[in-house]
Enzyme design. Sequence first.
Site, PDB file in Angstrom:
ATOM      1  N   LYS A  10       0.839  -1.202   0.000  1.00  0.00           N
ATOM      2  CA  LYS A  10       0.000   0.000   0.000  1.00  0.00           C
ATOM      3  C   LYS A  10       0.869   1.244   0.000  1.00  0.00           C
ATOM      4  CE  LYS A  10      -3.994  -1.365   2.857  1.00  0.00           C
ATOM      5  NZ  LYS A  10      -4.721  -0.986   4.089  1.00  0.00           N
ATOM      6  N   ASP A  63      -8.329   1.730   4.560  1.00  0.00           N
ATOM      7  CA  ASP A  63      -8.850   0.399   4.788  1.00  0.00           C
ATOM      8  C   ASP A  63      -9.405  -0.091   3.454  1.00  0.00           C
ATOM      9  OD1 ASP A  63      -9.006  -1.423   6.942  1.00  0.00           O
ATOM     10  OD2 ASP A  63     -11.184  -1.381   6.750  1.00  0.00           O
ATOM     11  N   SER A  64      -9.023  -1.314   3.069  1.00  0.00           N
ATOM     12  CA  SER A  64      -9.458  -1.799   1.762  1.00  0.00           C
ATOM     13  C   SER A  64      -9.916  -3.239   1.856  1.00  0.00           C
ATOM     14  CB  SER A  64      -8.328  -1.645   0.743  1.00  0.00           C
ATOM     15  OG  SER A  64      -7.101  -2.042   1.302  1.00  0.00           O
ATOM     16  N   HIS A 164      -8.709   0.933  -7.121  1.00  0.00           N
ATOM     17  CA  HIS A 164      -9.532   1.470  -6.035  1.00  0.00           C
ATOM     18  C   HIS A 164      -8.738   2.473  -5.190  1.00  0.00           C
ATOM     19  CE1 HIS A 164      -7.155  -1.892  -4.831  1.00  0.00           C
ATOM     20  NE2 HIS A 164      -7.551  -1.928  -3.589  1.00  0.00           N
TER      21      HIS A 164
END
Length: 181
Positions: A10, A63-64, A164
């Site tokens: 990330k 948060d994914s 996303h």
Amino acid sequence: MYFITSNEGKFREVREMASKYGIEIEWLKMEYIEPQGSSLEEIARLSAEMLAEKVEGEFVIEDSGLFVEALKGFPGPYSSYVFKTIGNEGILKLMEGVENRKAYFMAVVAYFDGKEVRTFTGKVEGEISREMRGTQGFGYDPIFLYGNKTFAEMATEEKNQVSHRRKAFEEFFRWLKENKI
Ligand code: ITT
Ligand code: NA
């Protein structure tokens, strides 16, 4: 600005995106206990509020999760735990013989400016592959098909054009440019 995450994948993606906006992101590597919540948005907001008590100054978290239609949105908010336990093999096993392969990734960015928390959301639609493919990226990338490639078959830059995470952080960076810098 600090990006608090335990996930190096990330961080690497977000640092690359931020540099295009002239924003410098520093990695505050920290694993925090996620509060329970029914949606990623709620979990991200509650996590940021909890961290605001401990961390000095402004920061961002994200948060994914992966949502598989045929599994009624599983693993969704449980994506981190599910990845560490059954992993990609486990998801492929659950999807054996399943025709509907539709899935999406969602990311919620939560930003604390020292006073309040604000959230930004991004989503990308794709499909669960029949087998793992590719070596780049992290997490569920080897089983997430976008067009005819998995995310793990794309270079960071290519994934960053559609992901996303890109959509959520782009909204955030734009807001930041307009409101803060
Ligand atoms: P944090 O410290 O930032 O919470 P984490 O890895 O625990 O790191 P999450 O709680 O947001 O992250 O859980 C998301 C899960 O979904 C995790 O297992 C990721 O590997 C996976 N995931 C999220 N975005 C992904 C992406 O772009 N590609 C592949 N897997 C992804
Ligand atoms: Na987490």
